[in-house]
Write a protein that holds these residues in place. Structure first.
Motif, PDB file in Angstrom:
ATOM      1  N   GLN A 114      63.706  39.727  38.495  1.00 60.93           N
ATOM      2  CA  GLN A 114      63.418  39.422  37.098  1.00 60.93           C
ATOM      3  C   GLN A 114      63.853  40.633  36.270  1.00 60.93           C
ATOM      4  OE1 GLN A 114      59.193  38.774  37.110  1.00 60.93           O
ATOM      5  NE2 GLN A 114      59.325  36.855  38.255  1.00 60.93           N
ATOM      6  N   ARG A 173      62.862  38.942  28.090  1.00 59.42           N
ATOM      7  CA  ARG A 173      63.097  38.403  29.432  1.00 59.42           C
ATOM      8  C   ARG A 173      64.429  37.650  29.487  1.00 59.42           C
ATOM      9  NH1 ARG A 173      59.626  36.385  33.579  1.00 59.42           N
ATOM     10  NH2 ARG A 173      60.956  35.695  35.302  1.00 59.42           N
ATOM     11  N   ASP A 180      66.555  35.014  35.593  1.00 52.07           N
ATOM     12  CA  ASP A 180      66.408  35.729  36.862  1.00 52.07           C
ATOM     13  C   ASP A 180      67.730  35.797  37.617  1.00 52.07           C
ATOM     14  OD1 ASP A 180      63.762  35.866  36.219  1.00 52.07           O
ATOM     15  OD2 ASP A 180      63.080  34.435  37.742  1.00 52.07           O
ATOM     16  N   TRP A 198      63.411  45.930  35.223  1.00 52.68           N
ATOM     17  CA  TRP A 198      63.505  44.865  36.207  1.00 52.68           C
ATOM     18  C   TRP A 198      62.348  44.926  37.183  1.00 52.68           C
ATOM     19  CZ3 TRP A 198      67.117  48.891  36.384  1.00 52.68           C
ATOM     20  CH2 TRP A 198      67.159  49.659  37.540  1.00 52.68           C
ATOM     21  N   THR A 254      69.327  36.207  41.550  1.00 52.47           N
ATOM     22  CA  THR A 254      68.923  35.913  42.922  1.00 52.47           C
ATOM     23  C   THR A 254      69.425  36.982  43.870  1.00 52.47           C
ATOM     24  OG1 THR A 254      69.003  33.545  42.468  1.00 52.47           O
ATOM     25  CG2 THR A 254      69.032  34.220  44.782  1.00 52.47           C
ATOM     26  N   THR A 256      63.861  37.855  44.459  1.00 50.61           N
ATOM     27  CA  THR A 256      64.308  37.496  43.116  1.00 50.61           C
ATOM     28  C   THR A 256      64.182  38.721  42.219  1.00 50.61           C
ATOM     29  OG1 THR A 256      63.628  35.194  43.361  1.00 50.61           O
ATOM     30  CG2 THR A 256      63.862  36.025  41.116  1.00 50.61           C
TER      31      THR A 256
END
Length: 240
Positions: A208, A215, A218, A150, A220, A206
């Motif tokens: 990721q 991936r 995302d 992450w 929050t 954020t």
């Protein structure tokens, strides 16, 4: 996706002393304690060391339950469903500490001037320039059998408070100095009208993340905002 051990398991606790009205160990079943590897204790040994230093009476009188370490009596303990990668990653996000936002300005707040850029940069709680505090951070880890990566990405914006739009800034900005006057990393706002305004800086965090190198959507994090009152005058020159 790898398939590791479940998030929680039932661990036999034959030494558990049941409270009045609870079944005795071995009489039609056994006592088990739920142990979750994603909790405060990373291994069962860590948990046992903590319990070993706890007063026995307190430990047997509901301390385990109050600590969220569930005790149950089963003939055969059920399997505890494994958490999804998203649930694991969300628990990671929930456990993270995101820094509070602090800002500094130049000229000083009471001496802003129409048409002259106001420099804004982010600091720590002591007013010291702290760019590393607001930089992107990354990590790789295997958790509950999932290969996770992450990146905690800050999105910084400054709102002048005069009705103008918010604008993004690159990183934490930089403190004003004559040598840095043309530095593109500077974060500035320019007021066109005199008055008293609330200048604010916000950081939206954020997260990721990747599962097995792929991936994912995302997640929050929080938005941290700080503000400062500024007074803008019509004087056309200023001494910094």
């Amino acid at each position: 996706m790898s398939h590791g051990k479940p998030a929680c398991v039932w661990v036999p606790k034959p030494d558990y002393q049941p409270s009045p009205g609870e079944p005795a160990e071995g009489q039609g079943g056994h006592w088990y304690q739920k142990f979750c590897a994603f909790g405060q204790y990373k291994t069962l040994a860590d948990l046992q060391r903590v319990l070993a230093t706890t007063d026995p009476d307190m430990r047997q009188n509901g301390l385990i339950r109050r600590a969220g370490l569930d005790m149950r009596f089963f003939k055969t303990p059920p399997e505890i469903p494994r958490r999804t990668p998203l649930q694991v990653m969300q628990s990671v996000v929930d456990s993270l500490t995101f820094p509070e936002t602090h800002l500094a300005v130049n000229p000083i707040a009471a001496r802003q001037v129409i048409g002259v850029p106001t420099w804004v940069w982010l600091t720590d709680e002591n007013g010291q320039y702290a760019p590393a505090r607001y930089q992107q951070k990354t990590k790789k880890i295997e958790l509950e059998g999932y290969a996770l990566q992450w990146a905690i990405v800050p999105q910084i914006s400054v709102t002048p408070g005069d009705g103008g739009p918010s604008q993004p800034c690159d990183g934490a900005g930089i403190p004003w100095s004559a040598a840095a006057a043309n530095d593109p990393a500077a974060c500035t706002v320019t007021y066109e009208r005199s008055g008293s305004y609330t200048l604010s800086a916000s950081i939206g965090w954020t997260v990721q993340w990747w599962l097995g190198g792929v991936r994912q959507a995302d997640l929050t994090g929080p938005t941290k905002t700080t503000a400062r009152q500024v007074t803008v005058s019509e004087i056309q020159t200023v001494t910094r």
